[in-house]
Scaffold this active site. Structure first.
Site: not given
Length: 297
Positions: A19, A102, A104, A123, A150, A199
């Site tokens: 990522e 967390r 992201n 999730e 995201n 994403d």
């Protein structure tokens, strides 16, 4: 040499959840992370050398800071990272009351403010929010919470903020008001059933919005008005985020993930988790470093 619209694996990193790629033009290197592997990576496309550091917690992203060094989003807070020492130094705690969350994804705006999101690591719960860090202060954006945020990503003129509800398979757009906060939120794009999950989003120099598709075997590009432009197909299922790099900002790097793949799927996708690259016919935007804050000298 990478080909136009044809992704090729350029770094066999095998990330569990690659990522946050970001190109630093002064270094001519690409930084990215492996969230679940708790790794921070730096790739030199000329030498093909990969340097890696262990992170003390799940690490969502890395971005440059004005005056040098880097900032990272770790589970629990914002941290400065020093590549020379490998040390992570806490800047601000985030969501200390939500230990299951967390950080992201993130970006910076034209004024050097940091925008970043959180998510439920399991999730399941709609506990993910988007924040702005500016002048040393973290503030909630006021955007509706979702399970997995995201982005955000920002248009070249700084007037539109794009933010993704990954599990909802939607990308939304908000106007950035005169006070710097998002308003007038509306649907920008929806990924159809079976098309994967949007994403990390980014915006190129012409205002087109690009998104990786987790479980979608590619990345998509949308015009500023939300019109579909193209799909770039990948040989791996989980494409997480893109970054424009090289001297002309027309080489597109993409992080990918092995997360969620079965043993059979891993065998069928030997390049899953690797860093990919392809050439585009449009340039990206230069990343603006995070502006200094009062207790950062």
């Amino acid at each position: 040499m990478t080909d136009l619209w044809t992704p090729a694996s350029v770094c066999p990193v095998g990330a569990t959840l690659g990522e946050g790629p970001v190109w630093l033009p002064e270094e001519k290197r690409l930084w990215f992370v492996d969230i679940k592997g708790r790794k921070l990576h730096c790739f030199d496309p000329v030498s093909h050398r990969l340097n890696s550091w262990d992170a003390p917690a799940q690490i969502g992203w890395v971005l440059p800071v004005e005056g040098g060094k880097l900032m990272t989003g770790l589970q629990g807070g914002l941290y400065l990272f020093d590549p020379d020492s490998g040390f992570f130094t806490l800047v601000r705690k985030v969501e200390g009351d939500l230990p299951g969350n967390r950080l992201n994804d993130a970006t910076t705006d034209k004024d050097g403010a940091l925008w970043f999101g959180s998510m439920d690591d399991a999730e399941e719960a709609d506990s993910g929010r988007i924040y702005r860090f500016r002048d040393g202060l973290i503030a909630d954006s006021g955007l509706a919470p979702v399970c997995i945020t995201n982005g955000p990503a920002i248009s070249p003129d700084g007037r539109t903020l794009y933010h993704t509800d990954t599990l909802g398979q939607t990308i939304h757009a908000s106007d950035v008001g005169a006070d710097g906060w998002p308003t007038n939120t509306r649907l920008f794009a929806r990924i159809e059933a079976g098309g994967g999950y949007p994403d990390g989003p980014i915006v190129d120099a012409e205002g087109n919005v690009w998104t990786g598709l987790f479980a979608g075997w590619g990345a998509r590009c949308y015009a500023p008005d939300g019109t579909f432009v193209r799909t770039v197909r990948f040989p791996v299922a989980n494409v997480t985020k893109l970054a424009f790099g090289s001297d002309d900002l027309m080489t597109v790097y993409a992080t990918t993930a092995t997360k969620g793949l079965s043993a059979d799927e891993r065998r069928m996708q030997p390049d899953a988790g690797n860093l990919f690259a392809f050439r585009a016919d449009v340039a990206g935007q230069t990343v603006i470093p995070i502006s200094a804050w009062p207790d950062r000298t």
